[in-house]
Scaffold this motif. Structure first.
Motif, mmCIF file in Angstrom:
data_model
loop_
_atom_site.group_PDB
_atom_site.id
_atom_site.type_symbol
_atom_site.label_atom_id
_atom_site.label_comp_id
_atom_site.label_asym_id
_atom_site.label_seq_id
_atom_site.Cartn_x
_atom_site.Cartn_y
_atom_site.Cartn_z
ATOM 1 N N GLU A 145 58.337 42.516 22.624
ATOM 2 C CA GLU A 145 57.654 41.362 22.728
ATOM 3 C C GLU A 145 56.809 41.503 24.252
ATOM 4 N N GLN A 146 56.897 42.765 24.862
ATOM 5 C CA GLN A 146 56.399 42.824 26.194
ATOM 6 C C GLN A 146 55.037 43.086 25.962
ATOM 7 N N LEU A 147 54.613 43.814 24.887
ATOM 8 C CA LEU A 147 52.940 44.303 24.788
ATOM 9 C C LEU A 147 52.358 43.691 23.559
ATOM 10 N N SER A 148 51.147 43.570 23.431
ATOM 11 C CA SER A 148 50.621 43.321 22.088
ATOM 12 C C SER A 148 49.223 43.771 22.177
ATOM 13 N N VAL A 149 48.522 44.157 21.189
ATOM 14 C CA VAL A 149 47.250 44.554 20.976
ATOM 15 C C VAL A 149 46.253 43.492 21.601
ATOM 16 N N GLY A 150 45.411 43.631 22.513
ATOM 17 C CA GLY A 150 44.290 42.641 23.372
ATOM 18 C C GLY A 150 44.955 42.348 24.549
ATOM 19 N N ASP A 151 46.062 42.684 25.105
ATOM 20 C CA ASP A 151 46.548 42.415 26.286
ATOM 21 C C ASP A 151 45.919 43.348 27.461
ATOM 22 N N ARG A 152 45.642 42.948 28.418
ATOM 23 C CA ARG A 152 45.209 43.793 29.517
ATOM 24 C C ARG A 152 46.443 44.237 30.547
ATOM 25 N N ILE A 153 46.748 45.535 30.463
ATOM 26 C CA ILE A 153 47.822 45.704 31.467
ATOM 27 C C ILE A 153 47.415 47.136 32.155
ATOM 28 N N LYS A 154 48.295 47.384 33.288
ATOM 29 C CA LYS A 154 48.082 48.652 34.186
ATOM 30 C C LYS A 154 49.228 49.469 34.223
ATOM 31 N N VAL A 155 48.989 50.561 33.704
ATOM 32 C CA VAL A 155 50.066 51.409 33.749
ATOM 33 C C VAL A 155 49.666 52.801 34.479
ATOM 34 N N ASP A 250 34.826 59.468 55.639
ATOM 35 C CA ASP A 250 33.260 59.004 55.621
ATOM 36 C C ASP A 250 33.304 57.848 54.880
ATOM 37 N N PHE A 251 34.319 56.680 54.669
ATOM 38 C CA PHE A 251 34.261 55.584 54.115
ATOM 39 C C PHE A 251 35.497 54.660 54.434
ATOM 40 N N VAL A 252 35.324 53.572 54.258
ATOM 41 C CA VAL A 252 36.324 52.758 54.387
ATOM 42 C C VAL A 252 36.585 51.788 52.971
ATOM 43 N N ARG A 253 37.556 51.679 52.769
ATOM 44 C CA ARG A 253 37.934 50.617 51.340
ATOM 45 C C ARG A 253 38.037 49.152 51.676
ATOM 46 N N TYR A 254 37.658 48.120 51.063
ATOM 47 C CA TYR A 254 37.967 46.865 51.289
ATOM 48 C C TYR A 254 38.540 46.126 50.146
ATOM 49 N N LYS A 255 39.185 45.092 50.438
ATOM 50 C CA LYS A 255 39.279 43.990 49.186
ATOM 51 C C LYS A 255 39.081 42.681 49.726
ATOM 52 N N ILE A 256 38.729 41.584 48.632
ATOM 53 C CA ILE A 256 38.717 40.497 48.894
ATOM 54 C C ILE A 256 39.253 39.535 47.707
ATOM 55 N N GLU A 257 40.178 38.905 48.236
ATOM 56 C CA GLU A 257 41.140 38.168 47.285
ATOM 57 C C GLU A 257 40.562 36.734 47.177
ATOM 58 N N LEU A 258 40.298 36.198 46.145
ATOM 59 C CA LEU A 258 39.829 34.890 45.605
ATOM 60 C C LEU A 258 40.537 34.394 44.553
ATOM 61 N N TYR A 259 40.316 33.007 44.745
ATOM 62 C CA TYR A 259 41.191 32.017 43.918
ATOM 63 C C TYR A 259 40.110 31.335 42.882
ATOM 64 N N ALA A 260 39.759 31.637 41.594
ATOM 65 C CA ALA A 260 39.053 31.099 40.880
ATOM 66 C C ALA A 260 39.747 29.664 40.439
ATOM 67 N N ILE A 261 38.945 28.836 39.492
ATOM 68 C CA ILE A 261 39.283 27.318 39.137
ATOM 69 C C ILE A 261 40.006 27.648 37.577
ATOM 70 N N SER A 262 39.846 28.798 37.158
ATOM 71 C CA SER A 262 40.787 29.224 35.763
ATOM 72 C C SER A 262 41.024 30.675 35.971
ATOM 73 N N SER A 263 41.990 31.062 34.870
ATOM 74 C CA SER A 263 42.424 32.240 34.838
ATOM 75 C C SER A 263 41.568 33.015 33.904
ATOM 76 N N SER A 264 40.265 32.921 33.558
ATOM 77 C CA SER A 264 39.402 33.397 32.576
ATOM 78 C C SER A 264 39.113 34.713 33.187
ATOM 79 N N ASN A 265 39.318 35.900 32.443
ATOM 80 C CA ASN A 265 39.030 37.241 32.762
ATOM 81 C C ASN A 265 37.249 37.492 33.064
ATOM 82 N N LYS A 266 36.701 36.551 31.942
ATOM 83 C CA LYS A 266 35.210 36.955 32.015
ATOM 84 C C LYS A 266 34.621 36.038 33.196
#
Length: 290
Positions: A145-155, A250-266
């Motif tokens: 029950e951990q994974l299903s077709v359509g899930d977004r995962i990171k392995v 010769d580069f710097v990596r950054y990140k910005i954390e944001l809070y949206a009004i919903s959890s929609s991936n789109k």
């Protein structure tokens, strides 16, 4: 399309064809060949029925099990891949039956054949150990029950949406629309995050800049804040801040954390594109000046 619609049972063409094949085989054998007492024809007849009859029984059991499962979960959302697992397991059993049927058709005793090849079978098991463990891992994933077709995962370093689960791989579609085949063993030997199981309004925008541009990061932060400060799809109580993730040669990596009004991936992707577009404009302007 809902999960219930996806699991809708179609007309069982193969099941009907198997029954017709059994009927035709029995009729033809009894009508034309039984009186001839041919040992070869008898072996072929037994081989065909060794595959068809058990396969029909398995198809009936598969239909009953899936029907009971769907009836029990008709009124609630179901995670996991029980139906997928049953279908894959049925395919394995049918393949084994086909091999046994071919042995019977050629006059080979399956039990004696397996016994005589015990040592060879052990050697094959050692040689194909990774594939066998991959296959078993695939079965565990299918019935879990951990994974299903359509899930977004990171392995590990792979991230994307599950398109299919086979005995060898989990097929992911990443953000570049590439198909990535991740061995099933990686799910059990690496840290795995199911991004769809507990969806969050928090998301991260990652980017990198050359050192020549990264020195003026405060200006970029102000420009991004001016774009996002009154954004209708962002939480108005949070202020976007740029954080340094890594500094390279010769580069710097950054990140910005944001809070949206919903959890929609789109929605998250749309906001991320707006931020990245602003970063590109900033980088172009700084490069042009230099």
């Amino acid at each position: 399309m809902t999960a219930k619609e996806k699991q809708k049972i179609t007309f069982p063409y193969m099941f009907v064809l198997k029954i017709i094949a059994v009927i035709i085989t029995v009729m033809v054998y009894n009508t034309f060949f039984e009186s001839k007492k041919s040992e070869l024809l008898s072996q072929i007849f037994r081989g065909v029925n060794t595959f068809l009859i058990p396969s029909i029984v398995i198809s009936i059991l598969r239909f009953v099990i899936i029907s009971i499962y769907n009836a029990r979960h008709a009124n609630r959302s179901v995670r996991g891949n029980f139906v997928l697992g049953i279908n894959r397991l049925t395919a394995i059993i049918n393949t084994v039956l086909l091999v046994i049927a071919l042995m019977v058709a050629f006059g080979i005793n399956p039990i004696q054949f397996v016994t005589s090849l015990t040592i060879v079978a052990m050697a094959i098991a050692v040689l194909f150990r990774d594939y066998i463990t991959n296959m078993l891992s695939g079965l565990f994933v299918m019935f879990s029950e951990q994974l299903s077709v359509g899930d977004r995962i990171k392995v590990g370093e792979h991230k994307g949406r599950i398109v299919d689960i086979t005995f060898a791989n989990i097929i992911l579609q990443n953000e570049e629309d590439d198909m990535v085949m991740v061995p099933n063993n990686l799910v059990f030997t690496n840290s795995m995050v199911n991004l769809s199981a507990h969806r969050s309004n928090l998301f991260t925008v990652k980017f990198e800049l050359p050192l020549s541009v990264a020195t003026d990061i405060e200006t970029l932060e102000k420009e991004i804040q001016s774009v996002l400060i009154n954004h209708p799809n962002l939480d108005e109580n949070t202020e976007p801040k740029i954080h340094v993730v890594d500094i390279g040669k010769d580069f710097v990596r950054y990140k910005i954390e944001l809070y949206a009004i919903s959890s929609s991936n789109k929605l998250h992707r749309e906001i991320e594109n707006e931020v990245l577009r602003e970063i590109l404009i900033f980088e172009h302007s700084k490069t042009k000046v230099s």
